[in-house]
Write a protein that holds these residues in place. Structure first.
Motif, PDB file in Angstrom:
ATOM      1  N   ASN A  64     -14.107 -30.098   8.903  1.00  0.00           N
ATOM      2  CA  ASN A  64     -14.460 -29.578   8.107  1.00  0.00           C
ATOM      3  C   ASN A  64     -14.747 -28.305   8.581  1.00  0.00           C
ATOM      4  O   ASN A  64     -16.420 -27.846   9.488  1.00  0.00           O
ATOM      5  CB  ASN A  64     -15.319 -30.164   7.403  1.00  0.00           C
ATOM      6  N   PHE A 110     -15.032 -27.384  -0.836  1.00  0.00           N
ATOM      7  CA  PHE A 110     -14.878 -27.129  -2.066  1.00  0.00           C
ATOM      8  C   PHE A 110     -15.467 -26.144  -2.810  1.00  0.00           C
ATOM      9  O   PHE A 110     -15.955 -25.209  -2.619  1.00  0.00           O
ATOM     10  CB  PHE A 110     -15.660 -28.702  -2.612  1.00  0.00           C
ATOM     11  N   SER A 111     -13.776 -25.656  -3.804  1.00  0.00           N
ATOM     12  CA  SER A 111     -14.115 -24.486  -4.145  1.00  0.00           C
ATOM     13  C   SER A 111     -14.015 -23.485  -3.890  1.00  0.00           C
ATOM     14  O   SER A 111     -14.869 -22.823  -3.776  1.00  0.00           O
ATOM     15  CB  SER A 111     -15.517 -24.488  -5.171  1.00  0.00           C
ATOM     16  N   PHE A 150     -14.498 -28.659 -10.512  1.00  0.00           N
ATOM     17  CA  PHE A 150     -14.754 -27.970  -8.387  1.00  0.00           C
ATOM     18  C   PHE A 150     -13.328 -27.992  -8.153  1.00  0.00           C
ATOM     19  O   PHE A 150     -12.833 -29.049  -8.282  1.00  0.00           O
ATOM     20  CB  PHE A 150     -15.661 -29.269  -7.486  1.00  0.00           C
ATOM     21  N   GLN A 204     -10.894 -28.964  -5.222  1.00  0.00           N
ATOM     22  CA  GLN A 204     -11.252 -29.848  -3.877  1.00  0.00           C
ATOM     23  C   GLN A 204     -10.792 -28.707  -2.821  1.00  0.00           C
ATOM     24  O   GLN A 204     -11.279 -28.250  -2.228  1.00  0.00           O
ATOM     25  CB  GLN A 204      -9.442 -30.242  -3.870  1.00  0.00           C
ATOM     26  N   LEU A 219     -16.830 -31.519   0.905  1.00  0.00           N
ATOM     27  CA  LEU A 219     -18.376 -31.646   0.733  1.00  0.00           C
ATOM     28  C   LEU A 219     -18.813 -30.556   1.945  1.00  0.00           C
ATOM     29  O   LEU A 219     -18.778 -30.600   3.314  1.00  0.00           O
ATOM     30  CB  LEU A 219     -18.927 -32.894   0.600  1.00  0.00           C
ATOM     31  N   SER A 240     -20.418 -32.749   5.611  1.00  0.00           N
ATOM     32  CA  SER A 240     -19.427 -34.376   5.728  1.00  0.00           C
ATOM     33  C   SER A 240     -18.158 -33.703   5.919  1.00  0.00           C
ATOM     34  O   SER A 240     -17.443 -32.753   5.780  1.00  0.00           O
ATOM     35  CB  SER A 240     -19.952 -34.487   3.665  1.00  0.00           C
ATOM     36  N   THR A 262     -16.543 -36.012   4.218  1.00  0.00           N
ATOM     37  CA  THR A 262     -15.614 -36.481   2.719  1.00  0.00           C
ATOM     38  C   THR A 262     -15.210 -35.603   1.927  1.00  0.00           C
ATOM     39  O   THR A 262     -15.597 -34.244   1.475  1.00  0.00           O
ATOM     40  CB  THR A 262     -17.212 -37.012   1.770  1.00  0.00           C
ATOM     41  N   SER A 294     -13.443 -33.893  -1.749  1.00  0.00           N
ATOM     42  CA  SER A 294     -13.621 -34.382  -2.916  1.00  0.00           C
ATOM     43  C   SER A 294     -12.634 -33.177  -3.370  1.00  0.00           C
ATOM     44  O   SER A 294     -12.369 -32.473  -3.101  1.00  0.00           O
ATOM     45  CB  SER A 294     -14.696 -33.387  -3.300  1.00  0.00           C
ATOM     46  N   SER A 295     -12.467 -34.792  -4.224  1.00  0.00           N
ATOM     47  CA  SER A 295     -11.051 -34.061  -5.006  1.00  0.00           C
ATOM     48  C   SER A 295     -11.381 -32.991  -5.968  1.00  0.00           C
ATOM     49  O   SER A 295     -12.725 -33.204  -6.372  1.00  0.00           O
ATOM     50  CB  SER A 295     -10.562 -35.447  -6.244  1.00  0.00           C
ATOM     51  N   GLY A 325     -12.102 -31.776  -9.621  1.00  0.00           N
ATOM     52  CA  GLY A 325     -13.121 -31.602 -10.719  1.00  0.00           C
ATOM     53  C   GLY A 325     -12.271 -31.574 -11.981  1.00  0.00           C
ATOM     54  O   GLY A 325     -11.609 -30.428 -12.104  1.00  0.00           O
TER      55      GLY A 325
END
Length: 243
Positions: A53, A80-81, A136, A138, A141, A144, A146, A148-149, A151
């Motif tokens: 990340n 994300f974003s 949001f 993809q 996070l 993290s 993780t 995020s798909s 949104g």
């Protein structure tokens, strides 16, 4: 030391290989120093065999012989974003066998709307509708590994002016009016700009009113920021913008 290999051949210092897999914004300089890096005369190979990340190669590493290997099926990605995957301010060779992906852009916010009218009694009626929120984009996070798909957006709200007879005596001929807030736009997938939403609309029997355009969606993040420093040994899959 696990993930770190250093050897000497014919009196020349061989590369130090540093595994940066499955880390969040790894501090490359600190990791190298902890691994016994001898400085810019000591070649470095950074290897990702999983997820990273956000990777930042600072200017303090300029002058070193740096190589980044992103293995097949592995990803270095942004937040994300619209987050950036790889930021470099030092010359580096990149062998991308996997994926470099900027975060998807956020969806646009829907436009708002309003309507107003004045009855013959002097009573003023007003209603408004708000635009829906954008989804949001993809990406990872914050802090993290993780992912995020992208949104989904939300729908806008609707303001309503009932037929004037519903408000008591006077102007019984006035019909209903609506202020429709536009829907938001869905977030973008890895490396994609977010989607546009919808404009607001003023509809029906009103004296003054307006529907506003939706706000532009967010742009995709950069797969690399600092491309002028990069020598591409293999380009692999690159998603997003570049600068």
């Amino acid at each position: 030391m696990s993930g770190i290999l250093s050897m000497m051949f014919a009196g020349q210092m061989a590369a130090l290989t540093l595994d940066i897999s499955n880390r969040v914004n790894p501090d490359v300089v600190s990791l190298l120093n902890a691994a016994g890096w001898a400085g810019v005369q000591h070649p470095v190979i950074l290897v990702n065999n999983g997820l990273v990340n956000t990777l930042n190669i600072p200017s303090s590493l300029n002058g070193a012989d740096l190589t980044l290997i992103n293995a097949a099926g592995c990803r270095i990605g942004g937040l994300f974003s619209g987050g950036t995957a790889l930021i470099t301010r030092a010359a580096i060779k990149v062998q991308n066998l996997g994926i470099l992906s900027g975060g998807g852009g956020a969806g646009g916010i829907g436009g708002s709307a309003w309507v107003r009218r004045t009855l013959s009694t002097g009573a003023s009626q007003y209603a408004s509708g708000s635009g829906g929120g954008g989804g949001f984009g993809q990406g990872f996070l914050s802090g993290s590994l993780t992912i995020s798909s992208a949104g989904a957006a939300s729908s806008g709200s609707t303001g309503y002016l009932a037929p004037s007879g519903s408000w008591g005596p006077g102007d019984p001929g006035r019909a209903a009016a609506w202020a429709y807030g536009g829907y938001g736009g869905d977030g973008g997938a890895w490396g994609q700009t977010g989607n546009y939403g919808g404009s607001g609309q003023a509809v029906g029997d009103y004296d003054t009113g307006e529907g506003y355009a939706d706000r532009a969606p967010g742009l995709a993040g950069f797969y690399v920021d600092g491309n002028s420093y990069v020598t591409w040994l293999a380009t692999g899959t690159r998603l997003g913008r570049v600068q």
